[in-house]
Design an enzyme around this catalytic site. Structure first.
Site, PDB file in Angstrom:
ATOM      1  CG  HIS A 109      36.749 -33.133-112.589  1.00  0.00           C
ATOM      2  ND1 HIS A 109      36.250 -32.801-113.838  1.00  0.00           N
ATOM      3  CD2 HIS A 109      36.952 -31.953-111.958  1.00  0.00           C
ATOM      4  CE1 HIS A 109      36.165 -31.483-113.948  1.00  0.00           C
ATOM      5  NE2 HIS A 109      36.597 -30.949-112.824  1.00  0.00           N
ATOM      6  CG  ASN A 201      37.690 -30.451-128.560  1.00  0.00           C
ATOM      7  OD1 ASN A 201      37.948 -31.316-127.735  1.00  0.00           O
ATOM      8  ND2 ASN A 201      36.475 -29.961-128.718  1.00  0.00           N
TER       9      ASN A 201
HETATM   10  C1  BJW Z   1      36.733 -35.313-129.163  1.00  0.00           C
HETATM   11  C2  BJW Z   1      36.531 -36.587-129.605  1.00  0.00           C
HETATM   12  C3  BJW Z   1      37.616 -37.187-130.212  1.00  0.00           C
HETATM   13  C4  BJW Z   1      34.687 -36.014-128.756  1.00  0.00           C
HETATM   14  N1  BJW Z   1      38.750 -36.506-130.341  1.00  0.00           N
HETATM   15  N2  BJW Z   1      37.794 -34.584-129.260  1.00  0.00           N
HETATM   16  C5  BJW Z   1      28.748 -20.298-113.444  1.00  0.00           C
HETATM   17  C6  BJW Z   1      29.909 -19.829-114.049  1.00  0.00           C
HETATM   18  C7  BJW Z   1      31.124 -20.438-113.820  1.00  0.00           C
HETATM   19  C8  BJW Z   1      31.205 -21.559-112.998  1.00  0.00           C
HETATM   20  C9  BJW Z   1      30.066 -21.994-112.397  1.00  0.00           C
HETATM   21  C10 BJW Z   1      28.852 -21.382-112.609  1.00  0.00           C
HETATM   22  N3  BJW Z   1      27.919 -22.056-111.897  1.00  0.00           N
HETATM   23  C11 BJW Z   1      28.520 -23.093-111.261  1.00  0.00           C
HETATM   24  C12 BJW Z   1      29.830 -23.063-111.543  1.00  0.00           C
HETATM   25  C13 BJW Z   1      30.864 -24.022-111.097  1.00  0.00           C
HETATM   26  C14 BJW Z   1      30.696 -25.395-111.707  1.00  0.00           C
HETATM   27  C15 BJW Z   1      30.553 -25.274-113.225  1.00  0.00           C
HETATM   28  O1  BJW Z   1      31.538 -25.199-113.962  1.00  0.00           O
HETATM   29  N4  BJW Z   1      29.351 -25.309-113.750  1.00  0.00           N
HETATM   30  C16 BJW Z   1      29.131 -25.173-115.205  1.00  0.00           C
HETATM   31  C17 BJW Z   1      27.956 -26.032-115.592  1.00  0.00           C
HETATM   32  C18 BJW Z   1      28.984 -23.709-115.538  1.00  0.00           C
HETATM   33  N5  BJW Z   1      31.898 -26.108-111.381  1.00  0.00           N
HETATM   34  C19 BJW Z   1      32.026 -26.777-110.240  1.00  0.00           C
HETATM   35  O2  BJW Z   1      31.118 -26.874-109.440  1.00  0.00           O
HETATM   36  C20 BJW Z   1      33.392 -27.352-109.938  1.00  0.00           C
HETATM   37  N6  BJW Z   1      33.829 -26.939-108.641  1.00  0.00           N
HETATM   38  C21 BJW Z   1      34.064 -25.651-108.382  1.00  0.00           C
HETATM   39  O3  BJW Z   1      33.901 -24.759-109.198  1.00  0.00           O
HETATM   40  O4  BJW Z   1      34.532 -25.432-107.101  1.00  0.00           O
HETATM   41  C22 BJW Z   1      34.765 -24.079-106.689  1.00  0.00           C
HETATM   42  C23 BJW Z   1      36.086 -23.506-107.141  1.00  0.00           C
HETATM   43  C24 BJW Z   1      36.262 -22.158-107.137  1.00  0.00           C
HETATM   44  C25 BJW Z   1      37.471 -21.591-107.549  1.00  0.00           C
HETATM   45  C26 BJW Z   1      38.504 -22.402-107.961  1.00  0.00           C
HETATM   46  C27 BJW Z   1      38.326 -23.750-107.941  1.00  0.00           C
HETATM   47  C28 BJW Z   1      37.118 -24.301-107.553  1.00  0.00           C
HETATM   48  C29 BJW Z   1      33.338 -28.878-109.944  1.00  0.00           C
HETATM   49  C30 BJW Z   1      33.083 -29.424-111.311  1.00  0.00           C
HETATM   50  C31 BJW Z   1      32.932 -30.944-111.246  1.00  0.00           C
HETATM   51  C32 BJW Z   1      32.639 -31.538-112.604  1.00  0.00           C
HETATM   52  N7  BJW Z   1      32.321 -32.908-112.438  1.00  0.00           N
HETATM   53  C33 BJW Z   1      32.094 -33.744-113.632  1.00  0.00           C
HETATM   54  C34 BJW Z   1      31.676 -35.148-113.153  1.00  0.00           C
HETATM   55  C35 BJW Z   1      32.914 -35.859-112.592  1.00  0.00           C
HETATM   56  C36 BJW Z   1      32.656 -37.294-112.284  1.00  0.00           C
HETATM   57  C37 BJW Z   1      32.122 -38.071-113.468  1.00  0.00           C
HETATM   58  O5  BJW Z   1      32.857 -38.364-114.424  1.00  0.00           O
HETATM   59  O6  BJW Z   1      30.946 -38.421-113.413  1.00  0.00           O
HETATM   60  O7  BJW Z   1      33.291 -33.821-114.430  1.00  0.00           O
HETATM   61  S1  BJW Z   1      30.901 -33.057-114.759  1.00  0.00           S
HETATM   62  C38 BJW Z   1      31.703 -33.613-116.229  1.00  0.00           C
HETATM   63  O8  BJW Z   1      32.130 -32.468-117.016  1.00  0.00           O
HETATM   64  C39 BJW Z   1      32.995 -34.313-115.757  1.00  0.00           C
HETATM   65  C40 BJW Z   1      33.988 -33.823-116.754  1.00  0.00           C
HETATM   66  O9  BJW Z   1      35.302 -33.966-116.229  1.00  0.00           O
HETATM   67  C41 BJW Z   1      33.564 -32.401-116.988  1.00  0.00           C
HETATM   68  C42 BJW Z   1      34.082 -31.787-118.280  1.00  0.00           C
HETATM   69  O10 BJW Z   1      33.575 -32.485-119.380  1.00  0.00           O
HETATM   70  P1  BJW Z   1      34.501 -32.700-120.667  1.00  0.00           P
HETATM   71  O11 BJW Z   1      35.627 -33.592-120.332  1.00  0.00           O
HETATM   72  O12 BJW Z   1      34.846 -31.393-121.267  1.00  0.00           O
HETATM   73  O13 BJW Z   1      33.507 -33.539-121.619  1.00  0.00           O
HETATM   74  P2  BJW Z   1      32.417 -33.003-122.670  1.00  0.00           P
HETATM   75  O14 BJW Z   1      31.544 -34.144-122.993  1.00  0.00           O
HETATM   76  O15 BJW Z   1      31.776 -31.772-122.201  1.00  0.00           O
HETATM   77  O16 BJW Z   1      33.290 -32.578-123.957  1.00  0.00           O
HETATM   78  C43 BJW Z   1      33.971 -33.537-124.743  1.00  0.00           C
HETATM   79  C44 BJW Z   1      34.681 -32.816-125.866  1.00  0.00           C
HETATM   80  O17 BJW Z   1      35.465 -33.759-126.577  1.00  0.00           O
HETATM   81  C45 BJW Z   1      33.728 -32.160-126.885  1.00  0.00           C
HETATM   82  O18 BJW Z   1      34.170 -30.825-127.160  1.00  0.00           O
HETATM   83  C46 BJW Z   1      33.880 -33.034-128.149  1.00  0.00           C
HETATM   84  O19 BJW Z   1      33.789 -32.307-129.359  1.00  0.00           O
HETATM   85  C47 BJW Z   1      35.263 -33.577-127.957  1.00  0.00           C
HETATM   86  N8  BJW Z   1      35.461 -34.877-128.574  1.00  0.00           N
HETATM   87  N9  BJW Z   1      35.173 -36.948-129.318  1.00  0.00           N
HETATM   88  C48 BJW Z   1      38.801 -35.222-129.863  1.00  0.00           C
HETATM   89  N10 BJW Z   1      37.492 -38.439-130.718  1.00  0.00           N
END
Ligand code: BJW
Length: 232
Positions: A109, A201
């Protein structure tokens, strides 16, 4: 463990939480403080670039004030000692894996400490503000944006990630909610291609049922324990 040679580790915001970096979807997380549509989509950036630059400027500054925690340290140790293949695919835009000493890291990302020129598409190491529209060191245009992957954009190096998933004997997911694709689908891909799957997690993630094993707790405890098991 003896049958495991190739490992792919996916990390998310949870691994950096204990370093003091906000996660996205936990209580008080970034998406409670800002609307995703405003700060993490190309449309939001087109609408209000200054708002988006301020959001990323603040995070770029903050990330330079924090340090890796024992979970990053443990993965760096694994990276240094593991003789088989290892790829740490991080969704995180911080540089804490590298600062802990890991080198086999892929930022799917993007990275906070990098700027992307929207004109010439060159990526530049960047630690300062982008708010004042500095010129691109490559082409001179004032077209620099945060080098991060927003919703609707293609994550980096997907071919390399899928190639590693195909070869993996073990897929481990650490500190990610499993809410964002394509990363959320890697566990299914890995299983279909024959890898063992493990989740570490704080709580069960959205896709927890896809994992053969799920351990709940803080990354700073679970990751060093798991790495110790792997290194025997
Ligand atoms: C602990 C802890 C501790 C806390 N110890 N654990 C419908 C269905 C399917 C997909 C889509 C859909 N509609 C749209 C889409 C696609 C879309 C998507 O996924 N949307 C969803 C909302 C459904 N995705 C995209 O658009 C992506 N691109 C794409 O799909 O391109 C087409 C493609 C097609 C085919 C193949 C490949 C590609 C792009 C996604 C970009 C995400 N960008 C962000 C921002 C990045 C920049 C920034 O940092 O600002 O990325 S969004 C944000 O979420 C960031 C993160 O990397 C990402 C994931 O978040 P993460 O890391 O999981 O954080 P949290 O907060 O959600 O979870 C933290 C976890 O830690 C929790 O579980 C806690 O319990 C735990 N935790 N403390 C251990 N101490």
């Amino acid at each position: 463990m003896e049958s495991i040679r190739n490992i792919i580790v996916l990390t998310g915001a949870g691994i950096s939480a204990e370093s003091g970096i906000d996660t996205f979807r936990d209580a008080g997380g970034l998406w409670e403080q800002h609307r995703v549509e405003d700060v993490a989509t190309p449309e939001g950036f087109a609408r209000d670039p200054q708002l988006v630059q301020r959001f990323y400027d603040a995070r770029r500054e903050a990330v330079q004030q924090v340090d890796p925690n024992p979970a990053h340290d443990a993965l760096a140790l694994l990276d240094q000692r593991w003789e088989g293949e290892l790829l740490i695919v991080t969704q995180n835009v911080d540089d804490l894996h590298e600062r802990a000493g890991a080198s086999r890291v892929l930022h799917m990302h993007g990275e906070l400490l990098s700027a992307l020129c929207a004109r010439c598409e060159t990526r530049h190491k960047w630690s300062e503000s982008l708010l004042g529209q500095p010129a691109c060191p490559g082409c001179g245009e004032k077209a620099l944006r945060p080098d991060v992957v927003w919703f609707g954009e293609m994550p980096y190096q997907m071919d390399r990630i899928y190639a590693a998933l195909r070869r993996a004997d073990l897929f481990v997911s650490i500190g990610t909610s499993g809410a964002v694709y394509p990363a959320a689908g890697f566990v299914r891909d890995a299983r279909e291609m024959g890898a063992k799957t493990l989740e570490l997690n704080l709580e069960r993630s959205e896709g927890s049922y896809w994992f053969e094993e799920s351990r709940q707790g803080r990354a700073s405890k679970l990751v060093p324990e798991w790495v110790a098991e792997m290194l025997g």
